[in-house]
Design a protein around this motif. Sequence first.
Motif, PDB file in Angstrom:
ATOM      1  N   SER A  28      47.361 -19.761 -55.811  1.00 51.33           N
ATOM      2  CA  SER A  28      46.797 -20.805 -54.938  1.00 51.33           C
ATOM      3  C   SER A  28      47.172 -20.468 -53.501  1.00 51.33           C
ATOM      4  N   CYS A  29      46.656 -19.368 -53.003  1.00 56.66           N
ATOM      5  CA  CYS A  29      47.035 -18.858 -51.685  1.00 56.66           C
ATOM      6  C   CYS A  29      46.620 -19.810 -50.571  1.00 56.66           C
ATOM      7  N   LEU A  30      47.479 -19.939 -49.570  1.00 59.60           N
ATOM      8  CA  LEU A  30      47.231 -20.859 -48.466  1.00 59.60           C
ATOM      9  C   LEU A  30      45.977 -20.503 -47.676  1.00 59.60           C
ATOM     10  N   HIS A  31      45.647 -19.223 -47.633  1.00 55.91           N
ATOM     11  CA  HIS A  31      44.544 -18.778 -46.781  1.00 55.91           C
ATOM     12  C   HIS A  31      43.248 -18.521 -47.531  1.00 55.91           C
ATOM     13  N   CYS A  32      43.168 -18.888 -48.798  1.00 56.92           N
ATOM     14  CA  CYS A  32      42.008 -18.536 -49.629  1.00 56.92           C
ATOM     15  C   CYS A  32      40.709 -19.128 -49.082  1.00 56.92           C
ATOM     16  N   TYR A  33      39.765 -18.260 -48.800  1.00 56.26           N
ATOM     17  CA  TYR A  33      38.510 -18.714 -48.194  1.00 56.26           C
ATOM     18  C   TYR A  33      37.553 -19.356 -49.188  1.00 56.26           C
ATOM     19  N   PHE A  37      42.882 -13.250 -40.507  1.00 59.22           N
ATOM     20  CA  PHE A  37      42.663 -14.562 -41.108  1.00 59.22           C
ATOM     21  C   PHE A  37      41.591 -15.342 -40.349  1.00 59.22           C
ATOM     22  N   ILE A  38      40.613 -15.846 -41.108  1.00 61.49           N
ATOM     23  CA  ILE A  38      39.575 -16.708 -40.567  1.00 61.49           C
ATOM     24  C   ILE A  38      39.683 -18.050 -41.293  1.00 61.49           C
ATOM     25  N   PRO A  39      39.754 -19.169 -40.589  1.00 59.40           N
ATOM     26  CA  PRO A  39      40.015 -20.462 -41.225  1.00 59.40           C
ATOM     27  C   PRO A  39      38.819 -21.058 -41.968  1.00 59.40           C
ATOM     28  N   VAL A  40      38.700 -20.664 -43.223  1.00 58.57           N
ATOM     29  CA  VAL A  40      37.618 -21.152 -44.082  1.00 58.57           C
ATOM     30  C   VAL A  40      38.219 -21.576 -45.418  1.00 58.57           C
ATOM     31  N   GLY A  41      37.614 -22.538 -46.077  1.00 64.69           N
ATOM     32  CA  GLY A  41      38.083 -22.967 -47.389  1.00 64.69           C
ATOM     33  C   GLY A  41      39.470 -23.574 -47.317  1.00 64.69           C
ATOM     34  N   ARG A  42      40.364 -23.119 -48.203  1.00 63.42           N
ATOM     35  CA  ARG A  42      41.742 -23.599 -48.178  1.00 63.42           C
ATOM     36  C   ARG A  42      42.435 -23.175 -46.882  1.00 63.42           C
ATOM     37  N   GLY A  43      41.938 -22.099 -46.303  1.00 66.93           N
ATOM     38  CA  GLY A  43      42.475 -21.636 -45.032  1.00 66.93           C
ATOM     39  C   GLY A  43      42.253 -22.636 -43.910  1.00 66.93           C
TER      40      GLY A  43
END
Length: 316
Positions: free
Chosen positions: A17-22, A177-183
């Motif tokens: 459950s990665c913090l940055h997962c798009y 890192f691009i802030p999408v999804g869980r990110g």
Amino acid sequence: MRPRNIEFEITTACNYSCLHCYCNAGKKSKVELSTEEIFEVIDQLVQAEVEILDVVGGEPLLRNDLLKIFSYAKSKGLSMIMNTNASLATKDLVNKIKAIVPDLHVGVSLDGPVSEVHDKIRGKGTFESTMKGLKNFLEAGFNVTVLFVVNRLNYSYIDDMVLLAKDLGTSLYVDRFIPVGRGMINKELLLPTRDMIEHVANRLQIFLKRENSVELYIEENIFGLEECTAGRTHASILVDGNVVPCGHFRYNPEYYVGNVNKERFIDIWRRMEEYRSKLIPQSCLLCALRGNICSAGCLAAAKFYKADIDSVICKR
């Protein structure tokens, strides 16, 4: 232009459950394509003369039919890459994959050179599990690339990541890192500043000039000197069959170019240039620096930042 690298998201199921997962990976999607439907998509990609099939998730190793998918794609002559967290890559499974597609290029996601960094992003114990699986791939003779996504928590470890890749005998892929999804939920924790990316870029430039350094694959959103590949040579097929210029556009239906369940990929690809033209910021099209010292950076970032440009890369 011929499609070069096409990502195919065969599942959103994941054991991390990665913090940055798009793609908010975790649960299996209700619209995940069946084995037969995936075979049909592979046929479409062959017809479109796709150079490389990039199998992604979620975690691809969670699909029970993965070996069948690899076998079918191999029989069609496709070159393949798989992106994985490697935690499920037992020696037995790795050897089975090797027997079917020995030239598979394996990308293993690693967010830091030590557990203290990696586990902050992916969860406790994930560094150890990933390293074990990565080494299983290496011992089986696979060509492995470490996949490193630069964020606020790990940017300062870029030198260590290069040295780790060299010690392991792998290449290193560097993305931003691009802030999408869980990110997007964890944006404040992870989003790197311009200074952080410039630090990474400067360090990578030094390593690129060194002889006998590790082989580096660096995304255009680090240097900003090359054109973003989204919709130009690259596209992503999402878990439900929708095709977008890049997976970061998954939450923007206006950028759905078509669906492989309803029409052929080759016809979808022919429309891609029209969609790509909508992605390039108008200010970038008119900028005198474009194509000189700047190529607009990440088109996904440009859409998600208020300035409608990739402000991390912009050279104005």
